[in-house]
Enzyme design. Sequence first.
Site, PDB file in Angstrom:
ATOM      1  N   GLY A  50     -20.329  38.661  30.039  1.00  0.00           N
ATOM      2  CA  GLY A  50     -21.104  37.922  31.028  1.00  0.00           C
ATOM      3  C   GLY A  50     -20.316  36.856  31.763  1.00  0.00           C
ATOM      4  O   GLY A  50     -20.852  36.184  32.635  1.00  0.00           O
ATOM      5  N   HIS A  51     -19.041  36.676  31.440  1.00  0.00           N
ATOM      6  CA  HIS A  51     -18.255  35.570  32.030  1.00  0.00           C
ATOM      7  C   HIS A  51     -16.873  36.044  32.432  1.00  0.00           C
ATOM      8  O   HIS A  51     -15.904  35.722  31.754  1.00  0.00           O
ATOM      9  CB  HIS A  51     -18.141  34.438  31.010  1.00  0.00           C
ATOM     10  CG  HIS A  51     -17.779  33.114  31.605  1.00  0.00           C
ATOM     11  ND1 HIS A  51     -16.485  32.687  31.757  1.00  0.00           N
ATOM     12  CD2 HIS A  51     -18.551  32.125  32.092  1.00  0.00           C
ATOM     13  CE1 HIS A  51     -16.472  31.474  32.283  1.00  0.00           C
ATOM     14  NE2 HIS A  51     -17.714  31.116  32.487  1.00  0.00           N
ATOM     15  N   PHE A  52     -16.614  36.617  33.396  1.00  0.00           N
ATOM     16  CA  PHE A  52     -17.473  37.320  34.338  1.00  0.00           C
ATOM     17  C   PHE A  52     -17.035  38.776  34.312  1.00  0.00           C
ATOM     18  O   PHE A  52     -15.831  39.021  34.274  1.00  0.00           O
ATOM     19  CB  PHE A  52     -17.313  36.737  35.743  1.00  0.00           C
ATOM     20  CG  PHE A  52     -17.593  35.257  35.791  1.00  0.00           C
ATOM     21  CD1 PHE A  52     -18.901  34.797  35.889  1.00  0.00           C
ATOM     22  CD2 PHE A  52     -16.572  34.325  35.703  1.00  0.00           C
ATOM     23  CE1 PHE A  52     -19.169  33.432  35.938  1.00  0.00           C
ATOM     24  CE2 PHE A  52     -16.843  32.962  35.737  1.00  0.00           C
ATOM     25  CZ  PHE A  52     -18.138  32.518  35.858  1.00  0.00           C
TER      26      PHE A  52
END
Length: 144
Positions: A50-52
């Site tokens: 999720g990052h990224f």
Amino acid sequence: MTEVNINVTEIMEALPHRYPFLLVDRVIDIADDEITAIKNVTINEEFFQGHFPQYPVMPGVLIMEALAQAAGVLELSKPENKGKLVFYAGMDNVKYKKQVTPGDQLVLHAKFIKRRGPIAVVEAEATVDGKLAAKGTLTFALGK
């Protein structure tokens, strides 16, 4: 400092952290109040989902957590602290200087500069290829 080779199994004897939150892979130097450790950053880290996803960058706060864990290894390796926990109590003067991406090897250096009872203050910095990635002053509380 004394050059050592403390592996992740031995680190897990000192730290309570486990996957996916164990952020120290090896200790390479250690002294009474100073430690240097390694975190090998891979694309398999859960936070990269999720990052990224299109541009994976290690969150700065996790770099600081890795530094805190390195300091925790030093503190919790002392016989008088066996079985205790180290709690993060604060961060000051934190600076992020370089993005950390998959394939990087973070060199984590922490030095205890002040102690008062169960509270300790640590100067810490993380480098990649000799370049400063992050630094800051960390405060800890030793407890059970």
